[in-house]
Write an enzyme that holds these catalytic residues in place. Structure first.
Site, PDB file in Angstrom:
ATOM      1  NE  ARG A  59      13.541 -39.982  12.106  1.00  0.00           N
ATOM      2  CZ  ARG A  59      13.044 -40.280  13.187  1.00  0.00           C
ATOM      3  NH1 ARG A  59      13.785 -39.882  14.214  1.00  0.00           N
ATOM      4  NH2 ARG A  59      12.044 -41.145  13.448  1.00  0.00           N
ATOM      5  CG  MET A  84      13.285 -40.097  25.024  1.00  0.00           C
ATOM      6  SD  MET A  84      14.515 -41.169  25.382  1.00  0.00           S
ATOM      7  CE  MET A  84      13.856 -42.451  24.788  1.00  0.00           C
ATOM      8  NE  ARG A  85      11.889 -37.053  17.009  1.00  0.00           N
ATOM      9  CZ  ARG A  85      10.745 -37.634  16.408  1.00  0.00           C
ATOM     10  NH1 ARG A  85       9.725 -38.373  17.452  1.00  0.00           N
ATOM     11  NH2 ARG A  85      10.602 -37.819  15.194  1.00  0.00           N
ATOM     12  CG  HIS A 103      22.041 -46.568  26.523  1.00  0.00           C
ATOM     13  ND1 HIS A 103      20.661 -46.277  25.780  1.00  0.00           N
ATOM     14  CD2 HIS A 103      22.152 -47.353  27.007  1.00  0.00           C
ATOM     15  CE1 HIS A 103      20.358 -47.494  26.011  1.00  0.00           C
ATOM     16  NE2 HIS A 103      20.859 -48.218  26.604  1.00  0.00           N
ATOM     17  CD  GLU A 137      23.882 -50.134  13.774  1.00  0.00           C
ATOM     18  OE1 GLU A 137      23.646 -51.040  14.581  1.00  0.00           O
ATOM     19  OE2 GLU A 137      24.847 -49.992  12.996  1.00  0.00           O
ATOM     20  CB  VAL A 138      20.084 -45.681  18.101  1.00  0.00           C
ATOM     21  CG1 VAL A 138      20.089 -45.254  19.340  1.00  0.00           C
ATOM     22  CG2 VAL A 138      19.628 -44.733  16.980  1.00  0.00           C
ATOM     23  CE  LYS A 165      16.648 -40.051  35.058  1.00  0.00           C
ATOM     24  NZ  LYS A 165      15.091 -39.747  35.160  1.00  0.00           N
ATOM     25  CD  GLU A 168      21.562 -41.343  32.765  1.00  0.00           C
ATOM     26  OE1 GLU A 168      20.942 -40.221  32.677  1.00  0.00           O
ATOM     27  OE2 GLU A 168      21.118 -42.480  32.638  1.00  0.00           O
TER      28      GLU A 168
HETATM   29  N1  3YE Z   1      20.639 -40.778  17.028  1.00  0.00           N
HETATM   30  C1  3YE Z   1      21.523 -41.360  16.452  1.00  0.00           C
HETATM   31  N2  3YE Z   1      22.542 -42.259  17.071  1.00  0.00           N
HETATM   32  C2  3YE Z   1      22.316 -42.283  18.442  1.00  0.00           C
HETATM   33  N3  3YE Z   1      19.695 -40.189  19.586  1.00  0.00           N
HETATM   34  C3  3YE Z   1      19.920 -40.598  20.577  1.00  0.00           C
HETATM   35  C4  3YE Z   1      20.993 -41.400  20.532  1.00  0.00           C
HETATM   36  C5  3YE Z   1      21.545 -41.867  19.262  1.00  0.00           C
HETATM   37  C6  3YE Z   1      20.401 -41.003  18.464  1.00  0.00           C
HETATM   38  O1  3YE Z   1      23.258 -42.916  18.992  1.00  0.00           O
HETATM   39  N4  3YE Z   1      21.138 -41.423  15.055  1.00  0.00           N
HETATM   40  C7  3YE Z   1      13.561 -43.787  20.950  1.00  0.00           C
HETATM   41  C8  3YE Z   1      14.997 -43.370  20.514  1.00  0.00           C
HETATM   42  C9  3YE Z   1      16.148 -43.972  21.158  1.00  0.00           C
HETATM   43  C10 3YE Z   1      12.589 -43.578  19.703  1.00  0.00           C
HETATM   44  O2  3YE Z   1      12.406 -44.575  18.793  1.00  0.00           O
HETATM   45  N5  3YE Z   1      12.305 -42.367  19.271  1.00  0.00           N
HETATM   46  C11 3YE Z   1      11.305 -42.025  18.259  1.00  0.00           C
HETATM   47  C12 3YE Z   1      10.475 -41.046  18.893  1.00  0.00           C
HETATM   48  C13 3YE Z   1       9.721 -41.235  20.179  1.00  0.00           C
HETATM   49  C14 3YE Z   1       9.309 -40.047  20.879  1.00  0.00           C
HETATM   50  O3  3YE Z   1       9.380 -39.042  20.406  1.00  0.00           O
HETATM   51  O4  3YE Z   1       8.909 -40.074  22.190  1.00  0.00           O
HETATM   52  C15 3YE Z   1      11.809 -41.370  16.996  1.00  0.00           C
HETATM   53  O5  3YE Z   1      11.412 -41.639  15.854  1.00  0.00           O
HETATM   54  O6  3YE Z   1      12.857 -41.047  17.234  1.00  0.00           O
HETATM   55  C16 3YE Z   1      19.291 -40.229  21.929  1.00  0.00           C
HETATM   56  C17 3YE Z   1      18.552 -41.436  22.444  1.00  0.00           C
HETATM   57  C18 3YE Z   1      17.619 -41.935  21.265  1.00  0.00           C
HETATM   58  C19 3YE Z   1      16.835 -42.884  22.131  1.00  0.00           C
END
Ligand code: 3YE
Length: 204
Positions: A59, A84-85, A103, A137-138, A165, A168
């Site tokens: 990562r 989505m990462r 979000h 923290e997401v 959307k 958004e």
């Molecule tokens: N990262 C941090 N803080 C935040 N990224 C996003 C918002 C946000 C952020 O506030 N530190 C879903 C991600 C959730 C997930 O589990 N992703 C996986 C990969 C999935 C894939 O590639 O399809 C992962 O390992 O990252 C943006 C929104 C994140 C949504």
């Protein structure tokens, strides 16, 4: 004008969010190739780049490639639009106070990747979107702008997501305008000190 970099994973990039006065989008990066958002950006004459996370061993290495591309393009503010990462702590710290995410729920309710499903399951009658600063923290960073929509009894994830959307696409430019015009710096610093956004209501 502030230089904006947008990170996407799919189709969540339209021409609408580009009507800013204080900011201009200079680069759109997608972690997936051949997505609609890239085509739209190209049509709008914006530079695009694909950085596929699968080509990196960790990562941190992926995030480092993102960071270097953003810096090379002179980006000052980063927007996550359907990206989505989860970003590493190191990347988040580098862009702290200069990175926004949108979000699809009224945070702090319904965090996570399947927000619309959670909203429908809970049976709430109002949902919406939240533009917030990205914290490690997401979905917990300070809230900048929220817009609400009604939830109808016959909504599906698709119909609800479509309604959200549209909001958004209004909320993101509003938040960006605030950040890019430096109206938000003071409030962000206050937030860092106090840990809450006690004065956010006064700004609009
Ligand atoms: N990262 C941090 N803080 C935040 N990224 C996003 C918002 C946000 C952020 O506030 N530190 C879903 C991600 C959730 C997930 O589990 N992703 C996986 C990969 C999935 C894939 O590639 O399809 C992962 O390992 O990252 C943006 C929104 C994140 C949504």
């Amino acid at each position: 004008k502030k230089r904006i970099g947008v990170l996407i994973s799919g189709s969540d990039f339209t021409r609408d969010p580009m009507n800013f006065s204080a900011a201009e989008i200079v680069l759109v990066i997608s972690n997936k190739a051949d997505v609609q958002g890239l085509t739209r950006a190209e049509k709008a004459g914006i530079a695009t780049k694909v950085i596929n996370h699968k080509n990196f061993g960790s990562r941190e290495e992926f995030d480092s490639a993102l960071h270097h591309s953003l810096v090379a393009a002179g980006v000052e503010i980063v927007c996550l639009a359907g990206f989505m990462r989860i970003l590493s702590g190191e990347f988040v710290r580098k862009w702290l106070g200069r990175m926004l995410n949108v979000h699809p729920s009224l945070l702090p309710a319904f965090k996570g990747a399947d927000a619309h499903w959670q909203v429908l399951k809970a049976g709430v009658k109002v949902s919406g979107c939240t533009v917030h600063f990205v914290a490690e923290e997401v979905d917990t960073g300070a809230i900048v702008v929220q817009e609400s929509v009604p939830v109808f009894h016959d909504d599906t994830e698709e119909t609800l997501s479509e309604r959200v959307k549209q909001r958004e696409h209004k909320a993101f430019p509003r938040a960006l305008e605030l950040l890019a015009s430096d109206q938000y710096v003071f409030f962000f610093i206050l937030y860092m000190i106090t840990g809450c956004f006690i004065v956010a209501g006064k700004i609009e």
